[in-house]
Design an enzyme around this catalytic site. Structure first.
Site, mmCIF file in Angstrom:
data_model
loop_
_atom_site.group_PDB
_atom_site.id
_atom_site.type_symbol
_atom_site.label_atom_id
_atom_site.label_comp_id
_atom_site.label_asym_id
_atom_site.label_seq_id
_atom_site.Cartn_x
_atom_site.Cartn_y
_atom_site.Cartn_z
ATOM 1 N N GLY A 172 4.068 5.782 10.468
ATOM 2 C CA GLY A 172 5.457 5.850 10.927
ATOM 3 C C GLY A 172 6.363 6.375 9.819
ATOM 4 O O GLY A 172 6.255 5.940 8.675
ATOM 5 N N ARG A 229 -0.251 9.586 12.953
ATOM 6 C CA ARG A 229 -1.238 8.504 12.823
ATOM 7 C C ARG A 229 -2.570 9.134 13.224
ATOM 8 O O ARG A 229 -2.854 9.297 14.413
ATOM 9 C CB ARG A 229 -0.891 7.345 13.750
ATOM 10 C CG ARG A 229 0.479 6.722 13.471
ATOM 11 C CD ARG A 229 0.662 5.447 14.276
ATOM 12 N NE ARG A 229 2.045 5.020 14.341
ATOM 13 C CZ ARG A 229 2.674 4.319 13.409
ATOM 14 N NH1 ARG A 229 2.042 3.985 12.303
ATOM 15 N NH2 ARG A 229 3.922 3.946 13.569
ATOM 16 N N ASP A 279 0.039 0.505 5.531
ATOM 17 C CA ASP A 279 -1.326 0.036 5.259
ATOM 18 C C ASP A 279 -2.408 1.007 5.759
ATOM 19 O O ASP A 279 -3.433 1.186 5.102
ATOM 20 C CB ASP A 279 -1.541 -1.392 5.793
ATOM 21 C CG ASP A 279 -1.151 -1.531 7.256
ATOM 22 O OD1 ASP A 279 -0.644 -0.550 7.848
ATOM 23 O OD2 ASP A 279 -1.353 -2.625 7.809
ATOM 24 N N THR A 300 7.433 2.426 4.503
ATOM 25 C CA THR A 300 7.447 1.906 5.884
ATOM 26 C C THR A 300 8.680 1.028 6.039
ATOM 27 O O THR A 300 9.002 0.261 5.124
ATOM 28 C CB THR A 300 6.183 1.086 6.225
ATOM 29 O OG1 THR A 300 6.433 0.323 7.418
ATOM 30 C CG2 THR A 300 5.776 0.125 5.119
ATOM 31 N N ASP A 313 8.917 -1.472 7.852
ATOM 32 C CA ASP A 313 8.547 -2.854 8.193
ATOM 33 C C ASP A 313 8.524 -3.820 7.006
ATOM 34 O O ASP A 313 8.558 -5.028 7.196
ATOM 35 C CB ASP A 313 7.161 -2.881 8.849
ATOM 36 C CG ASP A 313 7.152 -2.242 10.218
ATOM 37 O OD1 ASP A 313 8.240 -1.918 10.730
ATOM 38 O OD2 ASP A 313 6.053 -2.050 10.783
ATOM 39 N N ASP A 336 5.995 -4.560 5.272
ATOM 40 C CA ASP A 336 4.833 -5.424 5.498
ATOM 41 C C ASP A 336 3.680 -5.163 4.525
ATOM 42 O O ASP A 336 2.522 -5.398 4.849
ATOM 43 C CB ASP A 336 4.355 -5.291 6.949
ATOM 44 C CG ASP A 336 3.936 -3.869 7.293
ATOM 45 O OD1 ASP A 336 4.252 -2.943 6.527
ATOM 46 O OD2 ASP A 336 3.283 -3.688 8.335
ATOM 47 N N ARG A 376 6.374 -4.253 13.132
ATOM 48 C CA ARG A 376 5.080 -4.541 13.772
ATOM 49 C C ARG A 376 4.441 -5.760 13.104
ATOM 50 O O ARG A 376 3.955 -5.681 11.976
ATOM 51 C CB ARG A 376 4.161 -3.329 13.615
ATOM 52 C CG ARG A 376 2.955 -3.353 14.555
ATOM 53 C CD ARG A 376 1.818 -2.528 14.040
ATOM 54 N NE ARG A 376 2.186 -1.166 13.739
ATOM 55 C CZ ARG A 376 2.007 -0.129 14.537
ATOM 56 N NH1 ARG A 376 1.482 -0.298 15.713
ATOM 57 N NH2 ARG A 376 2.347 1.081 14.159
HETATM 58 O O1 F6P Z 1 5.411 0.746 11.246
HETATM 59 C C1 F6P Z 1 6.663 1.234 11.545
HETATM 60 C C2 F6P Z 1 6.961 1.082 13.018
HETATM 61 O O2 F6P Z 1 8.224 1.637 13.274
HETATM 62 C C3 F6P Z 1 6.892 -0.346 13.548
HETATM 63 O O3 F6P Z 1 8.055 -1.074 13.275
HETATM 64 C C4 F6P Z 1 6.675 -0.106 15.017
HETATM 65 O O4 F6P Z 1 6.000 -1.199 15.607
HETATM 66 C C5 F6P Z 1 5.803 1.115 15.030
HETATM 67 O O5 F6P Z 1 6.006 1.773 13.790
HETATM 68 C C6 F6P Z 1 6.091 2.082 16.149
HETATM 69 O O6 F6P Z 1 5.165 3.110 16.077
HETATM 70 P P1 F6P Z 1 5.309 4.481 16.880
HETATM 71 O O7 F6P Z 1 6.359 5.299 16.214
HETATM 72 O O8 F6P Z 1 3.972 5.101 16.763
HETATM 73 O O9 F6P Z 1 5.708 4.125 18.262
#
Ligand code: F6P
Length: 354
Positions: free
Chosen positions: A15, A76, A107, A129, A131, A133, A175
């Site tokens: 992300g 991803r 991660d 990120t 998050d 996390d 997340r």
């Molecule tokens: O990891 C960053 C994040 O924005 C999370 O907060 C969220 O759950 C996820 O990515 C959303 O992913 P995507 O952009 O693939 O929908």
């Protein structure tokens, strides 16, 4: 050792996060100033597999320190998890004579970095990120901007809640991690926060809203982390039914991930970007750069991954056994401190103005 590094690659993966551009800029300028060429890999690990990259000159990273998203694009990439994809990535590195890689992301990005490292491509990770996390670092690139965006957005909801004497339940990203929700709830003076790390006392939340309404309070904000899945819309309904306060639900979703990086994120990205180049040129690999107690520190990626899993309760068999008793004790200290901090701040938000 420095002579070996003539060319490095830089990529952003997973992300996107505000500040990733600032990190790419820092990596590029630090490398160029040390006489090292830089290949900007397009679209994360996918670009490495499919040989999509550009030779970055200083002018390519001019005027990007202030821009959100990632100008190298992100992805991803599931293909990178296969041995075939990995081997193609290694071939592409060899073809371009890339001596090392800086990988900016979360991660998943670090798992990819380890895979490259063990196959002979030195790789350094930078935590990018929203998050927050990555347990090994106090803060990740993008986290500060994301929190400030939540503040701006929810302050707008507050205006209309106050005008109409309503409650607004707002779901924010994260997340499996309540960092954004917890910190913004505190800064917004929310009446309650719901995060995956601490059990939510819904009855106490209802009682608090009823009591404050009787006392004349017009507007209420409740912040819910997306880590507590599919919870926020139902909670909004129950608040209205059980307190009589008209309640709206909003999900900020990807709005929280965009926008120009704050000062804190630009500074962090710059420090970590420069340090990543220093580490690579010093012959280091398989490290993630962290900021703890205002200091940049390099942590072994496997240690960082194990710490994350230990914290989240998702350790795989035998993972912890790779570390010494001292390392395990250090992990347990970090985990205990983080858990205690979450409990303390959860109570602070939910108990204030009881
Ligand atoms: O990891 C960053 C994040 O924005 C999370 O907060 C969220 O759950 C996820 O990515 C959303 O992913 P995507 O952009 O693939 O929908």
């Amino acid at each position: 050792m420095e002579k070996k590094f003539r060319k490095i690659g830089v990529l952003t993966s997973g992300g996107d996060a505000p500040g990733m551009n600032a990190a790419v800029r820092a990596v590029t300028r630090a490398a160029l100033s040390r006489g090292v060429e830089v290949m900007g890999i397009i679209g994360g690990y996918r670009g490495l597999i499919h040989d999509e990259m550009i030779n970055l000159k200083a002018r390519n990273v001019s005027n990007i320190i202030n821009r959100g998203g990632t100008f190298l694009y992100s992805d991803r990439c599931l293909e990178f998890k296969t041995e075939e994809g990995m081997q193609r990535a290694i071939e592409v590195c060899k073809k371009h004579e890339i001596d090392g890689i800086v990988a900016i992301g979360g991660d998943g990005t670090f798992r990819g970095a380890t895979d490259l490292s063990v196959r002979g491509i030195p790789t350094i990770g930078i935590p990018g990120t929203i998050d927050n996390d990555i347990t090994a670092t106090e803060t990740t690139i993008g986290f500060d901007t994301a929190m400030n965006t939540v503040l701006q957005m929810v302050d707008r909801l507050r205006d209309t809640c106050e005008s109409h004497a309503r409650c607004n339940v707002v779901e924010v990203m994260g997340r499996g991690a309540g960092d954004i929700a917890l910190n913004t709830a505190m800064a917004l003076g929310a009446v309650a926060v719901v995060i995956p790390e601490v059990a939510f006392d819904e009855e106490a939340c209802m009682a608090k809203i009823r009591r404050l309404r009787e006392d004349g309070k017009r507007s209420f904000l409740v912040i819910v982390s997306e880590g507590v899945e599919k919870f926020a819309p139902g909670l909004a309904k129950r608040i209205e039914e059980q307190t009589g306060v008209e309640t709206k639900y909003a999900c900020l979703a990807h709005v929280v991930r965009g926008g120009d990086p704050t000062l804190a994120d630009r500074v962090l990205a710059t420090k970590l970007g420069v340090a990543a180049v220093d580490q690579l040129l010093a012959g280091k690999s398989n490290l993630v750069l962290c900021q703890n107690n205002s200091q940049v520190v390099a942590v072994d990626i496997l240690y960082s991954q194990c710490l994350d899993r230990y914290y989240k309760g998702t350790l795989k068999d035998g993972m912890l056994e790779k570390f010494s008793a001292d390392e395990k004790a250090a992990m347990e200290k970090v985990i205990a401190e983080k858990k205690e901090e979450f409990r303390k701040y959860y109570a602070m938000v939910n108990d204030l103005a009881q």
